[in-house]
Structure formats: structure tokens, C-alpha cells
Write an enzyme that holds these catalytic residues in place. Sequence first.
Site, PDB file in Angstrom:
ATOM      1  N   HIS B 103       0.844  -1.200   0.000  1.00  0.00           N
ATOM      2  CA  HIS B 103       0.000   0.000   0.000  1.00  0.00           C
ATOM      3  C   HIS B 103       0.876   1.245   0.000  1.00  0.00           C
ATOM      4  O   HIS B 103       1.914   1.281   0.671  1.00  0.00           O
ATOM      5  CB  HIS B 103      -0.888  -0.011   1.254  1.00  0.00           C
ATOM      6  CG  HIS B 103      -1.501   1.317   1.575  1.00  0.00           C
ATOM      7  ND1 HIS B 103      -1.113   2.075   2.664  1.00  0.00           N
ATOM      8  CD2 HIS B 103      -2.474   2.019   0.943  1.00  0.00           C
ATOM      9  CE1 HIS B 103      -1.830   3.190   2.682  1.00  0.00           C
ATOM     10  NE2 HIS B 103      -2.662   3.187   1.664  1.00  0.00           N
ATOM     11  N   ARG B 107      -0.109  12.602  -0.444  1.00  0.00           N
ATOM     12  CA  ARG B 107      -1.212  13.562  -0.555  1.00  0.00           C
ATOM     13  C   ARG B 107      -0.777  14.971  -0.155  1.00  0.00           C
ATOM     14  O   ARG B 107       0.132  15.159   0.666  1.00  0.00           O
ATOM     15  CB  ARG B 107      -2.393  13.113   0.298  1.00  0.00           C
ATOM     16  CG  ARG B 107      -2.046  12.966   1.768  1.00  0.00           C
ATOM     17  CD  ARG B 107      -3.124  12.238   2.563  1.00  0.00           C
ATOM     18  NE  ARG B 107      -2.704  12.098   3.953  1.00  0.00           N
ATOM     19  CZ  ARG B 107      -2.000  11.088   4.440  1.00  0.00           C
ATOM     20  NH1 ARG B 107      -1.649  10.096   3.662  1.00  0.00           N
ATOM     21  NH2 ARG B 107      -1.626  11.064   5.703  1.00  0.00           N
ATOM     22  N   HIS B 168      -8.298  -4.067  18.219  1.00  0.00           N
ATOM     23  CA  HIS B 168      -9.126  -5.178  18.718  1.00  0.00           C
ATOM     24  C   HIS B 168      -8.415  -6.530  18.572  1.00  0.00           C
ATOM     25  O   HIS B 168      -8.776  -7.500  19.243  1.00  0.00           O
ATOM     26  CB  HIS B 168     -10.481  -5.215  17.994  1.00  0.00           C
ATOM     27  CG  HIS B 168     -10.402  -5.483  16.526  1.00  0.00           C
ATOM     28  ND1 HIS B 168      -9.844  -4.592  15.628  1.00  0.00           N
ATOM     29  CD2 HIS B 168     -10.797  -6.541  15.786  1.00  0.00           C
ATOM     30  CE1 HIS B 168      -9.916  -5.102  14.418  1.00  0.00           C
ATOM     31  NE2 HIS B 168     -10.492  -6.269  14.480  1.00  0.00           N
TER      32      HIS B 168
END
Lengths: 286, 286
Positions: B103, B107, B168
Site C-alpha cells: 500500500h 497527498r 481489537h
Amino acid sequence: MQYKEIKNIYKDLHQNVVKIFSKSDRNARVNLTPWNYKNGGGGESAEIMNGEVIEKGAVNFSGITGKILPGSALATKVKGSSFKATGISIVIHPNNPFVPCSHLNVRYFELSKKIWWFGGGFDLTPYFPFESDIKLWHMSAKQLCAKYDKNFYKKFKNNCDEYFYLKHRKERRGVGGIFFDNMKLESKDFYVNFTKDVVKTYVDTYLEIVNKRKSKKFNQNHKDFQLYRRGRYVEFNLLYDRGTLFGLQSSGRVDSILMSMPPVVKWSTKKSALLIKYENALKKYL
Amino acid sequence: MQYKEIKNIYKDLHQNVVKIFSKSDRNARVNLTPWNYKNGGGGESAEIMNGEVIEKGAVNFSGITGKILPGSALATKVKGSSFKATGISIVIHPNNPFVPCSHLNVRYFELSKKIWWFGGGFDLTPYFPFESDIKLWHMSAKQLCAKYDKNFYKKFKNNCDEYFYLKHRKERRGVGGIFFDNMKLESKDFYVNFTKDVVKTYVDTYLEIVNKRKSKKFNQNHKDFQLYRRGRYVEFNLLYDRGTLFGLQSSGRVDSILMSMPPVVKWSTKKSALLIKYENALKKYL
């Protein structure tokens, strides 16, 4: 009625539902996993796998005691620092794409002797919608509600449509059903009976639909459309579902919370003409 | 340097990257979709499908003008009411489970002539970790950063480990890389050069790893483990990723935002002995 009593009623009901689903699907393997919650209590997860009808099903019971996190929605309701919660949640991902996916939840929350409420509901997510199945689903919900309060159905149906909504897709998750929360005006006995009836109505109606559609022949195109639409289910559960997000944030048991995830999912933005045709037929209902 | 100039640089760079990935994979089909944003500007999404190496890849460019939502993080930074944003994002889901997923994002954000910043980074998500690939990945990132600032690498590597973390699961999404945000102390030229170099380093290093692993034989067990681990990717993107959540909340183009989703994913809580073995080997790195 004490928390413990309600918890035991839901626990028995859970066992019953696991039995019914297991018996309804002769090939299904059921993995029962009891678990403990770090702050007290625990639950039992039943994962139904590789059945003739059920590709993956999650039938979960929990009865837990936890600490209320500062800043959480619960913290504004009470001065105390702990809660008790018990409930049942069910998600069935069928193998046959003509059988809809279904979901149920009933739950009891207690912050103190005086501050408690019930919540729950059920909803249906078809991939290939059958008008008669959808009518049956809503009619069963309506008849169930009518036994308890003449205002329940309309309100609970609207709640359901509002709750199971994917804002980023401008699309409902499925065709809805009923959804209720914060129920506390009647007695606990009233709501225990109502939520027991919610579970019974859900199981009976869903199995009726399953039996009507489970033998319908399907091909890889139908299956691919189901896998593609399951992506919406994942998006809803991880982006919006309060139960999932509450569970993950409160360090619940991840395998139980995410047991609702479909077994196989596909995402694709390039859509075939057939997929678009299937999707248009479905979207009329969403 | 004006917003428009930076946007054009990223646009050209995007075209270049699409070409490089297309050429690197002889079977890949590329679907190019230009799109417009409701408030101004737009972008181009390149979806790379069914390649020999790339099962699904998303190479997106966007250059949009939008309104700042009241109450959003941006609203606290400026009195004005609009923003300009341009960037490139890339996610590659390889077919071969021995090839890691990767990935990248760069920006530029502008709120006014004086208030602007750059952000970005790249990270690697292996399923079957190879020590030498991971070392190469980090070494390339380190060498890249060293050309610009002696403090960049350590800080950006830590940012990356902190950001790509599934709370989590108590697990990192992958083996990391670099992540930076709010970069504004140097000139725009400096950051344009740096982010261009970030893209180049990412492409070169990733393709080097791809070429080392793409021909390694795999079986269904390896593939199933990849599909299962892709679930973590989905969980991260929908539960935590700020870019994804910002995009969906600001009514961005859903197909572009969720183009990062893997093509096929499996969730299962019942784990085979083999899956546990694979997972333990991987978890040492997470």
C-alpha cells in the site's frame, strides 16, 4: 425479575435455537465455544459450519458484567461504574444464494436496580428477492408485535429501516424487519416474554423461507452475486453496527463479535451486465 | 508552488505508475475510470484485474475541492470553509500468497495560501514472511529518508507501526514501512520531491520483491491462508483507516474509496492446525 434470571432464560433459549438450527441442517458441524469475559461473566458461541443449507452461522449467547468507560454513551446515563448485559445474537449466511441471509438480536442491559432496558430485533437480507418471502417476513413481524402493543410494529419497522442503512451507499442493508431499543415502560416480565416471542417468530419464519428456497438450483453467477453482496454486510457491520463497534471497543471476544462476518466475500467495482441486472432487481427493495 | 501544479505532478506520476504496473504483469486488464467530485475537481481510478501477478490492484489519483464539514478535524484549523486535496493511493493484492500485499499513499492538503501540508507513506503486508524481503523493504525506506532528513526514518517508521495497528486484535496490519503527516516546515518543492521519491522507492522495491516471489509454487492451503489474512485488511480499512472513513463521510466516490478492498476474503474462527502454524510464523513480525 433479577438479571440472573433473565440471563438464564436467554441461555436456555440459546441452547434451544442451536439445537433447532443443527437439526434443520443434517450436514452442519457445530463448534461450541464457551468463553469468559475479563471483567466477569462470559458466554457461549456456536458456530455452524459447512451445512447443506448453512454455509456459516453464528448463534451467540453472552451474559457479562463490565466497567462503563468514561465518555461512552452509557456514562451519561448513570453515576455507577458497571453494567450487566445479556443477550442472544444470530446471523445465518446460507449457502444457496436464493436463501436470504438473516439476523436476530435480543438483549437486556442493566445499570442499576432501577435503570435497565431491553432491545433487539430481526432483519432479512435477500440476494434474489422473492416477493412472497418478504411479505411473509413482514407479516410475521406484524402479527408478533400486535400481540404486545398496537404501536410496536410501525415504530419498530421504521427503526429497522433507519438502523440497517449504509449511508455511503445510500442503500438499506436488506429488506428490514423490526428493531427496538431502550424498552423500559412495561415490566421486565413483559419484555422477557416479548423477546422470547421475537426469537421464536424469527426462527419459525426464517426456517419456513429456508425450506421454500433451499433446493432451488443455482449456478456460479448466482453464487458470485451473493459473495459480492455479502460485501455490503461486512461494510455495514464494521462501519455502522453499534453492537460490533461496542464489542470491539470494550475488548470483547473478537472471534464471537466477528463471528457474524460472512465465510467468503468478494469485492469488485467492475460489474458484468448480469451483475447489474441482478443488482437492479434487488435494489428495488433496498 | 500552486495547488494546480502539485495536482498535475501527481496526475502525471499516477499515469506513470499505472503504466509500470500494467507492463509488469502481462495478463492484467486495466479499467480506467475518470470521475468528478460533486464540489469540484475529480480523479482517475485505475483498477488492475486478474493479472498473472496482480489479482486486484487499485491505483487512484484524485484532485478535489470540497467544503469543510463543521465539527470535523479540519474545521479547527482554519476560518475558511473549503479545502483542496490531491494525492495518489495504491493498493496491490497479489494472486500468489508468497507475494506480500502493499500500500502507498501520498497527498497534499491546502486550506489557504498559508495553511497546507503533505502526508503519505507505504507499508507491506506479507502472508508468508521472508526475512530478506522485509529487510529490503525497511532498508529502502531508510535510504530514501536519509536523502531528505536524518530524523525522518525513525519517526516515520514509528508512525507507521502506530497507525497500521488493529487495536481489537492487538496486532499490526503488516510489517510496516513509513508513514508521515502534517509535513509543512520545509518548502512545497522539498515535499513534492520527497513524495515523488516515496512513490519511486515504493514501486521499485515492491516490484523487486514481487519478482523474487511471483513464481513460487503455492497450493490451496497457502491461498486459503492469504484469503483469511485479507480479512484483517478489511477490518483495518473499515474500522480504523482515516482516509477511508474521511472519504466515505465526505460522500466521496465509493467505488474509488473501497477499491482497496481485497477481491476475495474469507473469515473463519475455526482454525486448522496448519492455519495456526502459518499464523504463528507470521505473528512474530506483527
